[in-house]
Design a protein around this motif. Structure first.
Motif, PDB file in Angstrom:
ATOM      1  N   VAL A 197       4.062  54.434  47.519  1.00  0.00           N
ATOM      2  CA  VAL A 197       5.674  54.806  48.392  1.00  0.00           C
ATOM      3  C   VAL A 197       6.801  53.502  47.928  1.00  0.00           C
ATOM      4  CG1 VAL A 197       6.394  53.992  50.558  1.00  0.00           C
ATOM      5  CG2 VAL A 197       5.115  55.304  50.565  1.00  0.00           C
ATOM      6  N   TYR A 198       5.453  52.397  47.472  1.00  0.00           N
ATOM      7  CA  TYR A 198       6.889  51.204  46.400  1.00  0.00           C
ATOM      8  C   TYR A 198       6.651  51.727  45.325  1.00  0.00           C
ATOM      9  CZ  TYR A 198       7.192  47.038  43.758  1.00  0.00           C
ATOM     10  OH  TYR A 198       7.700  46.520  42.663  1.00  0.00           O
ATOM     11  N   GLN A 199       6.321  52.658  44.475  1.00  0.00           N
ATOM     12  CA  GLN A 199       6.499  53.105  43.418  1.00  0.00           C
ATOM     13  C   GLN A 199       7.983  54.140  43.466  1.00  0.00           C
ATOM     14  OE1 GLN A 199       2.880  55.109  41.907  1.00  0.00           O
ATOM     15  NE2 GLN A 199       2.910  53.461  39.984  1.00  0.00           N
ATOM     16  N   ARG A 200       7.273  54.628  44.708  1.00  0.00           N
ATOM     17  CA  ARG A 200       8.844  55.534  45.290  1.00  0.00           C
ATOM     18  C   ARG A 200      10.026  55.233  45.114  1.00  0.00           C
ATOM     19  NH1 ARG A 200      10.322  59.815  43.260  1.00  0.00           N
ATOM     20  NH2 ARG A 200      10.750  61.361  44.910  1.00  0.00           N
ATOM     21  N   GLU A 201      10.037  54.385  46.131  1.00  0.00           N
ATOM     22  CA  GLU A 201      11.423  53.301  46.260  1.00  0.00           C
ATOM     23  C   GLU A 201      11.788  52.267  45.757  1.00  0.00           C
ATOM     24  OE1 GLU A 201      10.089  51.441  50.142  1.00  0.00           O
ATOM     25  OE2 GLU A 201      10.027  53.026  50.739  1.00  0.00           O
ATOM     26  N   ASN A 202      11.214  52.304  44.748  1.00  0.00           N
ATOM     27  CA  ASN A 202      11.607  51.523  42.699  1.00  0.00           C
ATOM     28  C   ASN A 202      12.326  52.526  42.047  1.00  0.00           C
ATOM     29  OD1 ASN A 202      11.169  48.547  43.780  1.00  0.00           O
ATOM     30  ND2 ASN A 202      10.266  49.626  44.962  1.00  0.00           N
TER      31      ASN A 202
END
Length: 190
Positions: free
Chosen positions: A169-174
């Motif tokens: 989720v962190y990677q996708r949101e960034n």
């Protein structure tokens, strides 16, 4: 906890009805207001059951999130244990490892936020589920077949770590795309 595919605990008829009410209400709340709004007291009200009924079955949001993911987990397990190759049996181990990781990424794309609640609500929850243990064992078995000279359990841990829902989720949101994430795994696997 997510059971291994094919297993189902025995349950009283009234408990089964309440479980279905709770899961339908929780799924509707998640669908209409997002995972962030998943609260056990709101689920109880929406399901028309007492808060204690919800808490007895699901002690926290993570347990409820795991229950909401049960059917998808069963389908995923079926796919890698007995589905068609390369995810299922019949392909070389290296191809199956790549297919497993890519399928897991696809699953994170559709269920990542709910998986994140299931994995992080309770400390160490991710590692306590039967699903995680099965995923890890499956990878370790394939790794041992593909690379008998390395520590397969450690390599399975190393591959499962970046498959944590919070990481994804962190990677996708960034700004990382699904394709970038899969390409990164391909580089790890080479």
């Amino acid at each position: 906890m997510l059971p291994i595919a094919g297993s189902a605990p025995a349950e009283r008829a009234d408990a089964a009805r309440n479980r279905q009410k709770i899961l339908r209400a929780a799924a509707k709340l998640v669908a209409t207001r997002g995972v962030e709004s998943l609260a056990l007291d709101e689920v109880a009200a929406a399901a028309g059951v007492g808060v204690g009924t919800v808490y007895r079955r699901y002690p926290d949001r993570g347990a409820l999130a795991q229950a909401l993911l049960d059917e998808q987990e069963r389908e995923f397990q079926t796919a890698f244990m007995s589905g068609p190759p390369p995810l299922g049996p019949g392909a070389p181990a290296g191809e199956r490892i790549r297919a497993f990781v890519h399928a897991f990424v696809d699953r994170l794309e559709t269920e990542g936020k709910l998986l994140m609640v299931a994995e992080t609500e309770t400390p160490m929850a991710r590692f306590a589920t039967g699903a995680y243990r099965l995923h890890h064992s499956h990878l370790a078995m394939l790794i041992a077949e593909a690379h008998p000279d390395i520590d397969a359990a450690f390599r399975a841990d190393a591959l499962m770590a970046p498959l944590a829902a919070a990481q994804y989720v962190y990677q996708r949101e960034n700004g990382m795309s699904v394709e970038q994430i899969k390409a990164g795994f391909d580089q790890l696997l080479s």
